[in-house]
Design a protein around this motif. Structure first.
Motif, PDB file in Angstrom:
ATOM      1  N   CYS A  88       0.860  -1.180   0.000  1.00 41.85           N
ATOM      2  CA  CYS A  88       0.000   0.000   0.000  1.00 41.85           C
ATOM      3  C   CYS A  88       0.901   1.237   0.000  1.00 41.85           C
ATOM      4  CB  CYS A  88      -0.898  -0.025   1.229  1.00 41.85           C
ATOM      5  SG  CYS A  88      -2.172   1.220   1.196  1.00 41.85           S
ATOM      6  N   PHE A  89       0.871   1.978  -1.102  1.00 37.50           N
ATOM      7  CA  PHE A  89       1.710   3.157  -1.284  1.00 37.50           C
ATOM      8  C   PHE A  89       0.888   4.442  -1.169  1.00 37.50           C
ATOM      9  CE2 PHE A  89       3.932  -0.113  -3.859  1.00 37.50           C
ATOM     10  CZ  PHE A  89       5.148  -0.103  -3.191  1.00 37.50           C
ATOM     11  N   PRO A  90       1.541   5.578  -0.923  1.00 32.09           N
ATOM     12  CA  PRO A  90       0.823   6.855  -0.862  1.00 32.09           C
ATOM     13  C   PRO A  90       0.085   7.139  -2.172  1.00 32.09           C
ATOM     14  CG  PRO A  90       3.084   7.140  -0.094  1.00 32.09           C
ATOM     15  CD  PRO A  90       2.980   5.746  -0.651  1.00 32.09           C
ATOM     16  N   GLY A  91      -1.081   7.741  -2.046  1.00 32.71           N
ATOM     17  CA  GLY A  91      -1.868   8.129  -3.211  1.00 32.71           C
ATOM     18  C   GLY A  91      -2.757   7.037  -3.758  1.00 32.71           C
ATOM     19  N   ASP A  92      -2.791   5.893  -3.109  1.00 33.16           N
ATOM     20  CA  ASP A  92      -3.587   4.763  -3.594  1.00 33.16           C
ATOM     21  C   ASP A  92      -4.548   4.342  -2.489  1.00 33.16           C
ATOM     22  OD1 ASP A  92      -4.564   2.689  -5.080  1.00 33.16           O
ATOM     23  OD2 ASP A  92      -2.697   1.542  -5.130  1.00 33.16           O
ATOM     24  N   PRO A  93      -5.786   4.857  -2.495  1.00 27.30           N
ATOM     25  CA  PRO A  93      -6.713   4.581  -1.400  1.00 27.30           C
ATOM     26  C   PRO A  93      -6.986   3.085  -1.231  1.00 27.30           C
ATOM     27  CG  PRO A  93      -7.787   5.874  -3.136  1.00 27.30           C
ATOM     28  CD  PRO A  93      -6.378   5.658  -3.545  1.00 27.30           C
ATOM     29  N   MET A  94      -7.240   2.698   0.014  1.00 22.96           N
ATOM     30  CA  MET A  94      -7.579   1.308   0.306  1.00 22.96           C
ATOM     31  C   MET A  94      -9.086   1.214   0.526  1.00 22.96           C
ATOM     32  SD  MET A  94      -5.854  -1.509   2.792  1.00 22.96           S
ATOM     33  CE  MET A  94      -5.836  -0.536   4.270  1.00 22.96           C
ATOM     34  N   HIS A  95      -9.699   0.272  -0.158  1.00 20.69           N
ATOM     35  CA  HIS A  95     -11.137   0.028  -0.060  1.00 20.69           C
ATOM     36  C   HIS A  95     -11.348  -1.195   0.827  1.00 20.69           C
ATOM     37  CE1 HIS A  95     -12.256   2.799  -3.412  1.00 20.69           C
ATOM     38  NE2 HIS A  95     -10.965   2.623  -3.667  1.00 20.69           N
ATOM     39  N   MET A  96     -11.953  -0.980   1.992  1.00 17.58           N
ATOM     40  CA  MET A  96     -12.186  -2.066   2.944  1.00 17.58           C
ATOM     41  C   MET A  96     -13.615  -2.585   2.777  1.00 17.58           C
ATOM     42  SD  MET A  96      -9.298  -2.054   4.778  1.00 17.58           S
ATOM     43  CE  MET A  96      -9.719  -2.976   6.230  1.00 17.58           C
ATOM     44  N   ASN A  97     -13.739  -3.913   2.709  1.00 20.65           N
ATOM     45  CA  ASN A  97     -15.035  -4.570   2.639  1.00 20.65           C
ATOM     46  C   ASN A  97     -15.015  -5.756   3.581  1.00 20.65           C
ATOM     47  OD1 ASN A  97     -16.588  -3.250   0.315  1.00 20.65           O
ATOM     48  ND2 ASN A  97     -14.554  -3.573  -0.532  1.00 20.65           N
ATOM     49  N   GLY A  98     -16.198  -6.192   3.999  1.00 17.04           N
ATOM     50  CA  GLY A  98     -16.273  -7.336   4.889  1.00 17.04           C
ATOM     51  C   GLY A  98     -17.589  -8.057   4.768  1.00 17.04           C
ATOM     52  N   GLU A  99     -17.579  -9.285   5.300  1.00 22.20           N
ATOM     53  CA  GLU A  99     -18.768 -10.126   5.249  1.00 22.20           C
ATOM     54  C   GLU A  99     -18.787 -11.022   6.480  1.00 22.20           C
ATOM     55  OE1 GLU A  99     -18.882 -12.553   1.747  1.00 22.20           O
ATOM     56  OE2 GLU A  99     -20.555 -13.744   2.471  1.00 22.20           O
ATOM     57  N   GLY A 114      -8.998  -5.686   2.207  1.00 23.15           N
ATOM     58  CA  GLY A 114      -8.613  -4.333   1.833  1.00 23.15           C
ATOM     59  C   GLY A 114      -7.934  -4.372   0.467  1.00 23.15           C
ATOM     60  N   ARG A 115      -8.425  -3.580  -0.465  1.00 29.47           N
ATOM     61  CA  ARG A 115      -7.895  -3.581  -1.833  1.00 29.47           C
ATOM     62  C   ARG A 115      -7.435  -2.180  -2.209  1.00 29.47           C
ATOM     63  NH1 ARG A 115      -9.405  -7.920  -4.929  1.00 29.47           N
ATOM     64  NH2 ARG A 115      -9.010  -6.713  -6.791  1.00 29.47           N
ATOM     65  N   ASN A 116      -6.441  -2.123  -3.081  1.00 27.74           N
ATOM     66  CA  ASN A 116      -6.066  -0.862  -3.709  1.00 27.74           C
ATOM     67  C   ASN A 116      -5.955  -1.120  -5.216  1.00 27.74           C
ATOM     68  OD1 ASN A 116      -3.484  -1.987  -4.153  1.00 27.74           O
ATOM     69  ND2 ASN A 116      -2.713  -1.173  -2.216  1.00 27.74           N
ATOM     70  N   SER A 117      -5.405  -0.163  -5.945  1.00 25.52           N
ATOM     71  CA  SER A 117      -5.383  -0.313  -7.408  1.00 25.52           C
ATOM     72  C   SER A 117      -4.471  -1.456  -7.862  1.00 25.52           C
ATOM     73  CB  SER A 117      -4.955   0.995  -8.072  1.00 25.52           C
ATOM     74  OG  SER A 117      -3.587   1.269  -7.771  1.00 25.52           O
ATOM     75  N   ARG A 118      -3.578  -1.917  -6.998  1.00 29.86           N
ATOM     76  CA  ARG A 118      -2.670  -3.014  -7.353  1.00 29.86           C
ATOM     77  C   ARG A 118      -3.289  -4.382  -7.122  1.00 29.86           C
ATOM     78  NH1 ARG A 118       2.939  -1.431  -7.465  1.00 29.86           N
ATOM     79  NH2 ARG A 118       3.051   0.823  -7.270  1.00 29.86           N
ATOM     80  N   GLY A 119      -4.352  -4.439  -6.296  1.00 28.11           N
ATOM     81  CA  GLY A 119      -4.995  -5.708  -5.972  1.00 28.11           C
ATOM     82  C   GLY A 119      -5.334  -5.789  -4.496  1.00 28.11           C
ATOM     83  N   VAL A 120      -5.328  -6.997  -3.971  1.00 31.40           N
ATOM     84  CA  VAL A 120      -5.691  -7.212  -2.568  1.00 31.40           C
ATOM     85  C   VAL A 120      -4.477  -6.918  -1.687  1.00 31.40           C
ATOM     86  CG1 VAL A 120      -6.476  -8.878  -0.849  1.00 31.40           C
ATOM     87  CG2 VAL A 120      -7.412  -8.945  -3.178  1.00 31.40           C
TER      88      VAL A 120
END
Length: 136
Positions: A88-99, A114-120
Motif C-alpha cells: 500500500c503506497f501513498p496516493g492509492d486509497p484502500m477500499h475495505m469490505n467485509g462479510e 482491503g484492496r487498492n489499485s494493485r490488488g488485494v
C-alpha cells in the motif's frame, strides 16, 4: 450493531481509506515500526519500491478500525489473523469490505478484505464478541 442480529452472508459497508505519505509514516511511528521503508522515500527506493509503504502493524490497525467502526463500542475484537498481499503506497486509497462468515451465539466471524489499485492488500479473518464490562 447488535451482534446477535447478524446473519451469515451479511455484508459490511465499504470504507475507503485515503492513503497519503503522512498517514503511512504516522501509523508506522504510532505502532513503533521504525523500519526505514515506512518513512524514508530514499530508503524505500533503494530497496526497489517506488515509495514508502504501509507497515503490517498499520494494516492490522486499519482492519481493527474497520471492524470496530461497524460494531460500535459494544463489541471487541477477540482474534484477528491477516494475510498480506500487494503493498500500500501513498496516493492509492484502500477500499475495505467485509462479510459475516459465521455466527455462534453472540460471537461473529468476519472476512475482511482491503484492496487498492494493485490488488488485494490484506485479507483477514476477525472474530468479534460483545464487550462485557466486569463489575469492580
Amino acid at each position: 450493531m447488535n451482534l446477535v442480529e447478524c446473519t451469515v452472508g451479511q455484508e459490511l459497508p465499504e470504507l475507503v481509506l485515503p492513503m497519503d505519505r503522512t498517514t503511512i509514516v504516522a501509523t508506522a511511528i504510532a505502532s513503533q515500526d521504525f523500519e526505514d521503508v515506512h518513512h524514508d522515500p530514499d530508503a524505500a527506493l533503494g530497496r526497489g519500491t517506488p515509495d514508502v509503504f504501509m507497515s503490517i502493524n498499520a494494516t492490522n490497525g486499519f482492519v481493527d478500525r474497520y471492524v470496530t467502526d461497524w460494531t460500535g463500542p459494544s463489541a471487541r475484537v477477540r482474534r484477528a489473523s491477516l494475510r498480506l498481499g500487494v503493498p500500500c503506497f501513498p496516493g492509492d486509497p484502500m477500499h475495505m469490505n467485509g462479510e459475516v462468515t459465521a455466527v455462534d451465539g453472540a460471537t461473529v466471524t468476519l472476512k475482511v478484505q482491503g484492496r487498492n489499485s494493485r490488488g488485494v492488500h490484506v485479507t483477514a479473518e476477525v472474530v468479534v464478541e460483545p464487550y462485557e464490562r466486569k463489575a469492580r
